[in-house]
Design an enzyme around this catalytic site. Structure first.
Site, PDB file in Angstrom:
ATOM      1  N   LYS A   1       0.836  -1.200   0.000  1.00 40.15           N
ATOM      2  CA  LYS A   1       0.000   0.000   0.000  1.00 40.15           C
ATOM      3  C   LYS A   1       0.873   1.253   0.000  1.00 40.15           C
ATOM      4  O   LYS A   1       0.663   2.186  -0.764  1.00 40.15           O
ATOM      5  CB  LYS A   1      -0.891   0.008   1.241  1.00 40.15           C
ATOM      6  CG  LYS A   1      -1.568   1.339   1.486  1.00 40.15           C
ATOM      7  CD  LYS A   1      -2.076   1.484   2.903  1.00 40.15           C
ATOM      8  CE  LYS A   1      -0.959   1.740   3.899  1.00 40.15           C
ATOM      9  NZ  LYS A   1      -1.449   2.094   5.234  1.00 40.15           N
TER      10      LYS A   1
ATOM     11  N   ASP B   1      -7.578   1.886  -0.417  1.00 38.02           N
ATOM     12  CA  ASP B   1      -6.624   2.987  -0.231  1.00 38.02           C
ATOM     13  C   ASP B   1      -6.008   3.453  -1.551  1.00 38.02           C
ATOM     14  O   ASP B   1      -5.796   4.656  -1.752  1.00 38.02           O
ATOM     15  CB  ASP B   1      -5.508   2.585   0.743  1.00 38.02           C
ATOM     16  CG  ASP B   1      -5.904   2.813   2.199  1.00 38.02           C
ATOM     17  OD1 ASP B   1      -7.084   3.112   2.467  1.00 38.02           O
ATOM     18  OD2 ASP B   1      -5.019   2.687   3.075  1.00 38.02           O
TER      19      ASP B   1
ATOM     20  N   ASN C   1     -10.461   6.620   3.994  1.00 41.39           N
ATOM     21  CA  ASN C   1      -9.700   6.720   5.239  1.00 41.39           C
ATOM     22  C   ASN C   1      -8.229   6.421   4.943  1.00 41.39           C
ATOM     23  O   ASN C   1      -7.535   5.791   5.737  1.00 41.39           O
ATOM     24  CB  ASN C   1     -10.267   5.755   6.283  1.00 41.39           C
ATOM     25  CG  ASN C   1      -9.699   6.031   7.673  1.00 41.39           C
ATOM     26  OD1 ASN C   1      -9.018   7.042   7.894  1.00 41.39           O
ATOM     27  ND2 ASN C   1      -9.945   5.123   8.607  1.00 41.39           N
TER      28      ASN C   1
ATOM     29  N   GLY D   1      -4.724   7.391   4.836  1.00 43.50           N
ATOM     30  CA  GLY D   1      -3.715   8.362   5.265  1.00 43.50           C
ATOM     31  C   GLY D   1      -2.693   8.617   4.171  1.00 43.50           C
ATOM     32  O   GLY D   1      -2.236   9.755   3.977  1.00 43.50           O
TER      33      GLY D   1
ATOM     34  N   ASP E   1       2.232  -1.206  12.081  1.00 47.36           N
ATOM     35  CA  ASP E   1       1.152  -1.976  11.448  1.00 47.36           C
ATOM     36  C   ASP E   1       1.325  -3.472  11.727  1.00 47.36           C
ATOM     37  O   ASP E   1       0.396  -4.146  12.183  1.00 47.36           O
ATOM     38  CB  ASP E   1       1.116  -1.720   9.934  1.00 47.36           C
ATOM     39  CG  ASP E   1       0.747  -0.278   9.603  1.00 47.36           C
ATOM     40  OD1 ASP E   1       0.462   0.496  10.545  1.00 47.36           O
ATOM     41  OD2 ASP E   1       0.747   0.086   8.412  1.00 47.36           O
TER      42      ASP E   1
ATOM     43  N   LYS F   1      -5.043   5.830  14.416  1.00 45.18           N
ATOM     44  CA  LYS F   1      -5.117   5.183  13.102  1.00 45.18           C
ATOM     45  C   LYS F   1      -6.576   4.849  12.766  1.00 45.18           C
ATOM     46  O   LYS F   1      -7.454   5.629  13.126  1.00 45.18           O
ATOM     47  CB  LYS F   1      -4.152   4.010  13.078  1.00 45.18           C
ATOM     48  CG  LYS F   1      -2.690   4.506  13.193  1.00 45.18           C
ATOM     49  CD  LYS F   1      -1.687   3.416  13.023  1.00 45.18           C
ATOM     50  CE  LYS F   1      -0.289   3.920  13.276  1.00 45.18           C
ATOM     51  NZ  LYS F   1       0.346   4.445  12.062  1.00 45.18           N
ATOM     52  N   GLU F   2      -6.849   3.725  12.100  1.00 46.63           N
ATOM     53  CA  GLU F   2      -8.199   3.439  11.618  1.00 46.63           C
ATOM     54  C   GLU F   2      -9.231   3.481  12.748  1.00 46.63           C
ATOM     55  O   GLU F   2     -10.406   3.769  12.546  1.00 46.63           O
ATOM     56  CB  GLU F   2      -8.232   2.077  10.933  1.00 46.63           C
ATOM     57  CG  GLU F   2      -7.727   2.073   9.499  1.00 46.63           C
ATOM     58  CD  GLU F   2      -6.234   2.210   9.359  1.00 46.63           C
ATOM     59  OE1 GLU F   2      -5.545   2.653  10.302  1.00 46.63           O
ATOM     60  OE2 GLU F   2      -5.726   1.878   8.261  1.00 46.63           O
TER      61      GLU F   2
ATOM     62  N   HIS G   1      -9.199  -2.765   8.984  1.00 44.00           N
ATOM     63  CA  HIS G   1      -8.742  -3.949   8.240  1.00 44.00           C
ATOM     64  C   HIS G   1      -7.779  -4.814   9.037  1.00 44.00           C
ATOM     65  O   HIS G   1      -7.832  -6.038   8.997  1.00 44.00           O
ATOM     66  CB  HIS G   1      -8.097  -3.508   6.925  1.00 44.00           C
ATOM     67  CG  HIS G   1      -6.993  -2.496   7.079  1.00 44.00           C
ATOM     68  ND1 HIS G   1      -5.830  -2.529   6.354  1.00 44.00           N
ATOM     69  CD2 HIS G   1      -6.852  -1.420   7.904  1.00 44.00           C
ATOM     70  CE1 HIS G   1      -5.056  -1.523   6.701  1.00 44.00           C
ATOM     71  NE2 HIS G   1      -5.656  -0.829   7.635  1.00 44.00           N
ATOM     72  N   ARG G   2      -6.907  -4.169   9.815  1.00 43.96           N
ATOM     73  CA  ARG G   2      -5.899  -4.985  10.534  1.00 43.96           C
ATOM     74  C   ARG G   2      -6.513  -5.727  11.723  1.00 43.96           C
ATOM     75  O   ARG G   2      -6.040  -6.803  12.089  1.00 43.96           O
ATOM     76  CB  ARG G   2      -4.710  -4.128  10.972  1.00 43.96           C
ATOM     77  CG  ARG G   2      -3.987  -3.548   9.784  1.00 43.96           C
ATOM     78  CD  ARG G   2      -2.569  -3.127  10.022  1.00 43.96           C
ATOM     79  NE  ARG G   2      -2.155  -2.309   8.891  1.00 43.96           N
ATOM     80  CZ  ARG G   2      -1.835  -2.787   7.684  1.00 43.96           C
ATOM     81  NH1 ARG G   2      -1.837  -4.078   7.463  1.00 43.96           N
ATOM     82  NH2 ARG G   2      -1.498  -1.970   6.705  1.00 43.96           N
TER      83      ARG G   2
ATOM     84  N   LYS H   1      -9.577  -2.326   2.676  1.00 43.13           N
ATOM     85  CA  LYS H   1      -8.735  -1.116   2.725  1.00 43.13           C
ATOM     86  C   LYS H   1      -7.357  -1.388   2.124  1.00 43.13           C
ATOM     87  O   LYS H   1      -6.806  -0.554   1.410  1.00 43.13           O
ATOM     88  CB  LYS H   1      -8.601  -0.608   4.167  1.00 43.13           C
ATOM     89  CG  LYS H   1      -7.885   0.742   4.272  1.00 43.13           C
ATOM     90  CD  LYS H   1      -7.961   1.308   5.680  1.00 43.13           C
ATOM     91  CE  LYS H   1      -7.478   2.746   5.731  1.00 43.13           C
ATOM     92  NZ  LYS H   1      -6.035   2.923   5.736  1.00 43.13           N
TER      93      LYS H   1
HETATM   94  O1  LIG Z   1       3.957   6.242   5.189  1.00 39.43           O
HETATM   95  C1  LIG Z   1       3.256   5.220   5.157  1.00 39.43           C
HETATM   96  O2  LIG Z   1       3.030   4.620   4.082  1.00 39.43           O
HETATM   97  C2  LIG Z   1       2.677   4.703   6.407  1.00 39.43           C
HETATM   98  C3  LIG Z   1       3.177   5.103   7.623  1.00 39.43           C
HETATM   99  C4  LIG Z   1       2.669   4.579   8.919  1.00 39.43           C
HETATM  100  O3  LIG Z   1       1.882   5.593   9.519  1.00 39.43           O
HETATM  101  P1  LIG Z   1       2.433   6.538  10.734  1.00 39.43           P
HETATM  102  O4  LIG Z   1       3.653   7.216  10.276  1.00 39.43           O
HETATM  103  O5  LIG Z   1       1.285   7.456  10.954  1.00 39.43           O
HETATM  104  O6  LIG Z   1       2.684   5.622  11.910  1.00 39.43           O
HETATM  105  C5  LIG Z   1       1.815   3.326   8.727  1.00 39.43           C
HETATM  106  O7  LIG Z   1       1.116   3.037   9.912  1.00 39.43           O
HETATM  107  C6  LIG Z   1       0.839   3.491   7.593  1.00 39.43           C
HETATM  108  O8  LIG Z   1       0.035   2.345   7.425  1.00 39.43           O
HETATM  109  C7  LIG Z   1       1.557   3.732   6.292  1.00 39.43           C
HETATM  110  C1  LIG Z   2      -2.440   3.017   9.584  1.00 44.28           C
HETATM  111  C2  LIG Z   2      -2.822   2.512   8.424  1.00 44.28           C
HETATM  112  O1  LIG Z   2      -3.336   3.228   7.386  1.00 44.28           O
HETATM  113  P1  LIG Z   2      -3.170   4.741   6.901  1.00 44.28           P
HETATM  114  O2  LIG Z   2      -2.278   4.688   5.713  1.00 44.28           O
HETATM  115  O3  LIG Z   2      -4.549   5.186   6.554  1.00 44.28           O
HETATM  116  O4  LIG Z   2      -2.552   5.547   8.021  1.00 44.28           O
HETATM  117  C3  LIG Z   2      -2.738   1.051   8.183  1.00 44.28           C
HETATM  118  O5  LIG Z   2      -2.854   0.636   7.009  1.00 44.28           O
HETATM  119  O6  LIG Z   2      -2.577   0.270   9.134  1.00 44.28           O
END
Ligand SMILES: O=C(O)C1=C[C@@H](OP(=O)(O)O)[C@@H](O)[C@H](O)C1
Ligand SMILES: C=C(OP(=O)(O)O)C(=O)O
Length: 435
Positions: free
Chosen positions: A24, A51, A96, A98, A317, A344-345, A395-396, A421
């Site tokens: 992802k 995502d 959702n 991020g 994660d 997070k989620e 999802h996790r 997701k």
């Molecule tokens: O940069 C990324 O791809 C991610 C960073 C992490 O988030 P955080 O930096 O908020 O911990 C992780 O939990 C998320 O699933 C993906």
């Molecule tokens: C925190 C996660 O997702 P996001 O990229 O939306 O922050 C995740 O995939 O566990």
């Protein structure tokens, strides 16, 4: 709230080999960098999930041409930031995700046009203030449409100039990644000097960002853990073909399965991987599994598992998988330095503690840690109970509680489709590899 449920009967064993879908984190970065780059990028093994859907649909709304050709996605780069019509605001819904919300916020702040960024209700509870503050330091025009510090946002794109900027990295590394990715494209005379402040979290994700920026031809110098120097006026250049590695966080469910009940080989992620979550395999080895790591594959064989005390800040994660794996280890397992699970989620610390207690585990929870003791270590001859697990649209939660299929009690998982997701075929693949 949806109420579909999936019951996994147990006890099961596992044996086999799986090549997992694309990462992802790498998929969404590849899409954005390809869109900003000069030339066409042909992306292979792109993750197809919610995502990445939100990133893809946003890019298309922003005028980027993306074509699916067989298994590949061909992204025609814009050779710079986005330029939307000045006449109408572009409204982007980002679910959702991020990894769509944060990078697009940064890229659009430096583009031309007016944009609204919004998402699911939970996205509106996930902070974005540290990124907005840093972009404002560079001159960005961003307004909070509802609660201060949270999406939805209104962004009036403008030319951002290189210079001095600092960002607080204590809540999420995604703010830093988002900012880093736009800095080479800024105009200006002086190098941008980026300083990271606060107790940094999830650091390996910043390494993914830096590696991918370089794969797309950008120059970025890291002076120390907290300081970066980025020359302005650069262009991203498409590398042509881009292969997305398999998702190391998705791998954690199968590797844990091998550690509990059989033998598993996952392909597409290994020691050569960019993803920090490959370190999940080291935690399995410390708990007693037999682990072999190759450059592009990891194999795990079950061993008697022992609990332990782990700082898993670097792999937030995959750390969730250790929490359910703890049910199959002797003694107590503590996971520390995971405070940002709460944003997070769902509030993952609270959700995890609540659901683990339902199966009979002893759970202690602090502001940024959780300790788990399986029923049999609490009291001899006590076993795991069958429970109906609430997944909180996370999802996790759905995927890591699947591990209970390796116990005689089995498990019922509510709303299993929330795994869309990041891994829509998860339960299909899990059933294929277990019996
Ligand atoms: O940069 C990324 O791809 C991610 C960073 C992490 O988030 P955080 O930096 O908020 O911990 C992780 O939990 C998320 O699933 C993906
Ligand atoms: C925190 C996660 O997702 P996001 O990229 O939306 O922050 C995740 O995939 O566990």
């Amino acid at each position: 709230m949806k109420h579909n449920a999936l019951t996994l009967s147990g006890p099961r064993v596992t044996e086999g080999c799986i090549r997992l879908p694309g990462s992802k984190s790498i998929s969404n970065r590849a899409l954005l960098l390809a869109a900003l780059a000069e030339g066409t990028t042909r992306i292979d093994n792109l993750l197809v999930s919610d995502d990445t859907h939100w990133m893809l649909s946003a890019l298309k709304q922003l005028g980027v041409s993306v074509q699916q050709v067989g298994q590949q996605y061909h992204v025609q780069g814009r050779a710079g930031f986005f330029a939307a019509s000045q006449l109408a605001q572009v409204s982007l819904f980002l679910g959702n995700a991020g990894t769509a919300m944060r990078p697009l916020c940064a890229a659009l702040a430096a583009s031309s046009g007016s944009f609204e960024l919004t998402g699911e209700p939970r996205m509106k509870e996930r902070p974005i203030g540290p990124l907005v503050d840093a972009l404002r330091e560079l001159g960005a025009d961003i307004r909070y449409l509802e609660e201060e510090g949270f999406p939805p946002l209104e962004i009036n794109g403008s030319t951002l100039l290189s210079g001095q900027v600092s960002i607080d990295g204590s809540l999420s590394s995604q703010y830093i990644s988002a900012l880093l990715m736009i800095l080479p494209l800024l105009e200006g005379q002086e190098n941008t000097r980026l300083e990271l402040t606060g107790d940094l979290v999830s650091l390996p994700y910043i390494d993914i960002t830096l590696a991918m920026m370089r794969e797309f031809g950008a120059q970025v110098e890291q002076l120390d853990e907290r300081t970066f120097l980025i020359p302005p006026g650069q262009r991203y250049v498409s590398p042509g073909d881009y292969l997305v590695e398999s998702d190391a966080s998705s791998a954690s469910y199968f590797l844990a399965a091998g550690a509990i009940a059989g033998q598993i080989r996952v392909e597409g992620v290994g020691s050569a991987s960019l993803q920090g979550d490959k370190a999940f395999a080291d935690v399995l080895a410390r708990m007693g599994a037999e682990v072999t790591i190759e450059p592009h594959a990891i194999e795990v064989q079950a061993g008697p598992l022992q609990g332990g005390d782990f700082d898993l800040n670097a792999i937030p994660d995959a750390a969730m998988t250790i929490a359910t794996l703890a049910l199959f280890a002797q003694g107590t397992t503590c996971i520390r330095n995971i405070g940002n699970w709460r944003i997070k989620e769902t509030d993952r610390l609270h959700a995890m503690a609540t659901e683990l207690r339902k199966v009979g585990a002893g759970v202690e929870e602090g502001e940024d840690w959780i300790c788990i003791t399986p029923p049999s270590s609490l009291q001899a001859a006590t076993s795991i109970q069958h429970a109906t697990i609430e997944t909180y649209n996370d999802h996790r939660m759905a995927m890591c509680f699947a591990l209970l299929a390796f116990d005689a009690a089995g498990v019922t998982i509510l709303d299993p489709q929330c795994c869309e997701k990041t891994y829509p075929a998860f339960f299909h693949d899990f059933n294929q590899l277990t019996s």
